[in-house]
Design a protein around this motif. Structure first.
Motif, PDB file in Angstrom:
ATOM      1  N   LEU A 198       2.505  33.209 -41.416  1.00  0.00           N
ATOM      2  CA  LEU A 198       3.006  32.565 -42.595  1.00  0.00           C
ATOM      3  C   LEU A 198       1.974  32.204 -43.654  1.00  0.00           C
ATOM      4  N   PRO A 199       0.738  31.278 -43.421  1.00  0.00           N
ATOM      5  CA  PRO A 199       0.015  31.161 -44.575  1.00  0.00           C
ATOM      6  C   PRO A 199      -0.866  32.449 -45.177  1.00  0.00           C
ATOM      7  N   ARG A 200      -0.400  33.387 -44.500  1.00  0.00           N
ATOM      8  CA  ARG A 200      -1.318  34.632 -45.163  1.00  0.00           C
ATOM      9  C   ARG A 200      -0.478  35.317 -46.052  1.00  0.00           C
ATOM     10  N   LEU A 201       1.014  34.770 -46.034  1.00  0.00           N
ATOM     11  CA  LEU A 201       1.916  35.571 -46.936  1.00  0.00           C
ATOM     12  C   LEU A 201       2.454  34.759 -48.285  1.00  0.00           C
ATOM     13  N   LYS A 202       2.751  35.358 -49.360  1.00  0.00           N
ATOM     14  CA  LYS A 202       3.150  34.591 -50.515  1.00  0.00           C
ATOM     15  C   LYS A 202       4.677  34.729 -50.667  1.00  0.00           C
ATOM     16  N   SER A 203       5.252  35.814 -50.277  1.00  0.00           N
ATOM     17  CA  SER A 203       6.541  35.835 -50.160  1.00  0.00           C
ATOM     18  C   SER A 203       7.162  36.797 -49.148  1.00  0.00           C
ATOM     19  N   ILE A 204       8.429  36.797 -48.779  1.00  0.00           N
ATOM     20  CA  ILE A 204       8.913  37.661 -47.918  1.00  0.00           C
ATOM     21  C   ILE A 204      10.563  37.762 -47.908  1.00  0.00           C
ATOM     22  N   GLU A 205      10.999  38.950 -48.076  1.00  0.00           N
ATOM     23  CA  GLU A 205      12.418  39.016 -48.118  1.00  0.00           C
ATOM     24  C   GLU A 205      12.753  40.345 -47.516  1.00  0.00           C
ATOM     25  N   PHE A 226       7.367  26.385 -44.282  1.00  0.00           N
ATOM     26  CA  PHE A 226       6.673  26.632 -42.897  1.00  0.00           C
ATOM     27  C   PHE A 226       5.384  27.385 -43.507  1.00  0.00           C
ATOM     28  N   ARG A 227       5.189  28.011 -44.624  1.00  0.00           N
ATOM     29  CA  ARG A 227       3.754  28.616 -44.740  1.00  0.00           C
ATOM     30  C   ARG A 227       2.745  27.743 -44.957  1.00  0.00           C
ATOM     31  N   ASP A 228       3.024  26.582 -45.228  1.00  0.00           N
ATOM     32  CA  ASP A 228       2.017  25.427 -45.451  1.00  0.00           C
ATOM     33  C   ASP A 228       1.606  25.529 -43.922  1.00  0.00           C
ATOM     34  N   ALA A 229       0.229  25.678 -43.893  1.00  0.00           N
ATOM     35  CA  ALA A 229      -0.625  25.568 -42.814  1.00  0.00           C
ATOM     36  C   ALA A 229      -0.382  24.250 -41.941  1.00  0.00           C
ATOM     37  N   ASP A 230      -0.364  23.186 -42.742  1.00  0.00           N
ATOM     38  CA  ASP A 230      -0.228  21.980 -42.003  1.00  0.00           C
ATOM     39  C   ASP A 230       1.404  21.679 -41.095  1.00  0.00           C
ATOM     40  N   SER A 231       2.341  22.490 -41.641  1.00  0.00           N
ATOM     41  CA  SER A 231       3.728  22.085 -41.110  1.00  0.00           C
ATOM     42  C   SER A 231       3.678  22.336 -39.691  1.00  0.00           C
ATOM     43  N   ASP A 232       4.610  21.285 -39.014  1.00  0.00           N
ATOM     44  CA  ASP A 232       5.033  21.186 -37.650  1.00  0.00           C
ATOM     45  C   ASP A 232       5.844  22.585 -37.661  1.00  0.00           C
ATOM     46  N   LYS A 233       5.524  23.382 -36.537  1.00  0.00           N
ATOM     47  CA  LYS A 233       6.416  24.655 -36.440  1.00  0.00           C
ATOM     48  C   LYS A 233       7.349  24.363 -35.235  1.00  0.00           C
ATOM     49  N   SER A 234       7.444  23.418 -34.642  1.00  0.00           N
ATOM     50  CA  SER A 234       8.076  23.316 -33.346  1.00  0.00           C
ATOM     51  C   SER A 234       9.754  23.331 -33.610  1.00  0.00           C
ATOM     52  N   PRO A 250      13.720  45.547 -41.700  1.00  0.00           N
ATOM     53  CA  PRO A 250      13.109  45.785 -42.648  1.00  0.00           C
ATOM     54  C   PRO A 250      12.635  44.606 -43.697  1.00  0.00           C
ATOM     55  N   ILE A 251      11.576  44.475 -43.952  1.00  0.00           N
ATOM     56  CA  ILE A 251      11.249  43.458 -44.794  1.00  0.00           C
ATOM     57  C   ILE A 251      10.100  43.882 -45.845  1.00  0.00           C
ATOM     58  N   ARG A 252      10.084  43.069 -47.013  1.00  0.00           N
ATOM     59  CA  ARG A 252       9.144  43.121 -48.297  1.00  0.00           C
ATOM     60  C   ARG A 252       8.516  41.899 -48.202  1.00  0.00           C
ATOM     61  N   PHE A 253       7.001  42.204 -48.324  1.00  0.00           N
ATOM     62  CA  PHE A 253       6.415  41.124 -48.413  1.00  0.00           C
ATOM     63  C   PHE A 253       5.065  41.149 -49.431  1.00  0.00           C
ATOM     64  N   THR A 254       4.529  39.944 -49.900  1.00  0.00           N
ATOM     65  CA  THR A 254       3.221  40.179 -50.681  1.00  0.00           C
ATOM     66  C   THR A 254       2.324  39.166 -50.002  1.00  0.00           C
ATOM     67  N   ALA A 255       1.203  39.707 -49.939  1.00  0.00           N
ATOM     68  CA  ALA A 255       0.202  38.840 -49.066  1.00  0.00           C
ATOM     69  C   ALA A 255      -0.404  37.791 -50.056  1.00  0.00           C
ATOM     70  N   ALA A 256      -0.811  36.740 -49.548  1.00  0.00           N
ATOM     71  CA  ALA A 256      -1.132  35.381 -50.229  1.00  0.00           C
ATOM     72  C   ALA A 256      -2.584  35.618 -50.899  1.00  0.00           C
TER      73      ALA A 256
END
Ligand code: HEM
Length: 428
Positions: A395-402, A293-301, A422-428
């Motif tokens: 989502l496209p702005r993130l590389k990882s999330i946990e 879903f972080r793929d900008a073209d993915s359908d999120k519906s 609480p989440i940990r993330f890295t930016a894309a």
């Protein structure tokens, strides 16, 4: 015919805020009820008995029939006997609705009030506000990315974004939002000691009613000024529509006016916050889904619809029977009170394959998280649009999330969801 009665522990759980806070054990009890007693009476000390309705089909049938299953006669969220009696003494005509909005109305008033703003919330009109919503989402994402790699997503992002959107549409300026957020959380979650005004567990009906009246008075004061302003200086916002609306050739009476602002201001954000945070939690737990879903073209519906089913932020609504009715093999008698348990309906094994699996690829997601029939959520298209835009921007702005700690749910039997994520993330 004798009515089937629920085991005491199931009856106790479905009204217990703490049970909704814990969630999984409650699901087990609801699954038991669906299989063994899908329409059965819950008897609890201090509460009038009510039918617990757990199956999807029965909730749909009841929701389709607002004439025989009314919203105006009894509280629309489960309330104990003392609190209901006290609320009746505190309300005009002893109707017991401390807030009277379209949710607490039946025909003919219900449709008259609903129609005043219905076109605002239709997809065609929402396209006009899409860019503004996107800007609010971008700002929220920027703030999140600037905060470093760890954040409480529920508290720091999900709680504010839908609030800003609904306040923008309503016409409340950003500086007044913290007050609105606090008031909403107090109105919906006064049972949660972390959220209510006194930060204590509310035990007595008097305490609960006093707190709710205080919150309502605060809302009323605020919206009185807003009404005066929009009557004098109309703008392109919902406050202007409400302030100047006419029902039966007259301006809306003060009580219904306040109820209108309150339902729009409150229904529109804690709910969407809960489904948004729930979506992020599932992505944080499942790297493959996140990648997809972080793929900008993915359908999120599919993701969005499944997150709404999965979280079911509005956990129940009540109805009262106006005449004797046969439903689900049981005879409901005029005057009976019923709890439509959406949490249960949205895990109904006869409607959803593997209901306890989070699956964004469900063919037809027939969840009833927005209710059904005459009262079906007025803001459903807005809620979906807000979630889609947030997913598209974040989502496209993130590389990882946990997950970075234990998530926690609000202790409330009515509107619920994550209060901590609480989440940990890295930016894309
Ligand atoms: C009604 C759920 C978002 C405004 C409802 C009802 C449910 C619901 C279950 C049915 C009430 C009943 O049967 O008595 C949700 C969920 C949301 C959401 C799960 C988010 C995921 C919103 C938003 C708004 C909104 C964004 C915007 C203002 C309303 C209003 C009603 C309503 C005004 C009353 C409709 C009526 O009584 O005719 N919602 N809602 N909701 N919702 Fe939502």
């Amino acid at each position: 015919m004798t009515k089937p009665v629920l085991p005491a522990e199931v009856a106790a759980s479905v009204i217990d805020p703490v049970a909704y806070g814990r969630w999984d054990p409650l699901h087990e009890q609801l699954a038991w009820a669906r299989a063994n007693a899908p329409l059965a009476v819950a008897e609890n000390d201090g509460y009038d008995p009510f039918w617990l309705v757990t199956r999807h089909a029965d909730i749909m049938a009841i929701s389709r029939d607002p004439q025989r299953f009314a919203s105006s006669l009894r509280p629309t969220a489960v309330t104990n006997r003392d609190a209901e009696a006290l609320a009746r003494t505190a309300t005009p005509n002893n109707d017991g609705h401390l807030v009277r909005s379209m949710v607490q109305m039946d025909a003919p008033d219900h449709m008259k009030y609903r129609l005043l703003t219905q076109s605002w919330f239709m997809p065609k009109n929402l396209r006009i506000v899409e860019e503004r919503i996107r800007q609010i989402a971008r700002d929220a994402v920027e703030r999140m990315l600037e905060s470093g790699g760890e954040i409480d997503f529920a508290h720091d992002v999900a709680a504010y974004y839908p609030l800003r959107v609904i306040m923008d549409i309503l016409g409340v300026p950003p500086q007044d939002e913290p007050r609105m957020l606090m008031l909403t959380q107090q109105l919906f979650g006064p049972t949660d000691p972390e959220l209510n005004r006194s930060r204590e567990t509310i035990r007595s009906a008097e305490q609960a009613i006093a707190m709710i009246q205080y919150v309502i008075a605060d809302f009323e004061n605020y919206f009185r000024e807003l009404t005066a302003d929009r009557r004098a200086n109309p703008r392109e916002d919902i406050a202007t529509v409400i302030a100047n609306a006419m029902v039966g050739g007259e301006q809306i009476p003060d009580r219904e006016l306040a109820g209108y602002y309150m339902i729009i201001a409150t229904a529109g954000h804690d709910t969407t916050s809960a489904s948004t945070a729930g979506a992020i939690m599932e992505l944080a737990k499942n790297p493959a889904l996140f990648e997809r879903f972080r793929d900008a073209d993915s359908d999120k519906s599919g993701l969005i619809e499944e997150a709404i089913r999965w979280t079911t932020p509005v956990q129940h609504f009540m109805r009262s029977a106006t005449e004797d009715v046969e439903i689900g093999g049981q005879t409901i008698i005029a005057g009976d009170w019923l709890m439509l348990n959406y949490v249960s309906a949205n895990r109904d094994e006869s409607v959803f394959n593997d209901p306890f699996v989070f699956d964004p690829d469900r063919e037809k997601n027939k969840h009833i998280a927005f209710g059904f029939g005459a009262h079906m959520c007025l803001g459903q298209h807005l809620a979906r649009m807000e979630m889609r835009i947030m997913m598209e921007e974040l989502l496209p702005r993130l590389k990882s999330i946990e997950l970075a700690g234990e998530p926690a749910r609000v202790e409330s039997a009515f509107v619920g969801g994550l209060k901590r994520l609480p989440i940990r993330f890295t930016a894309a």
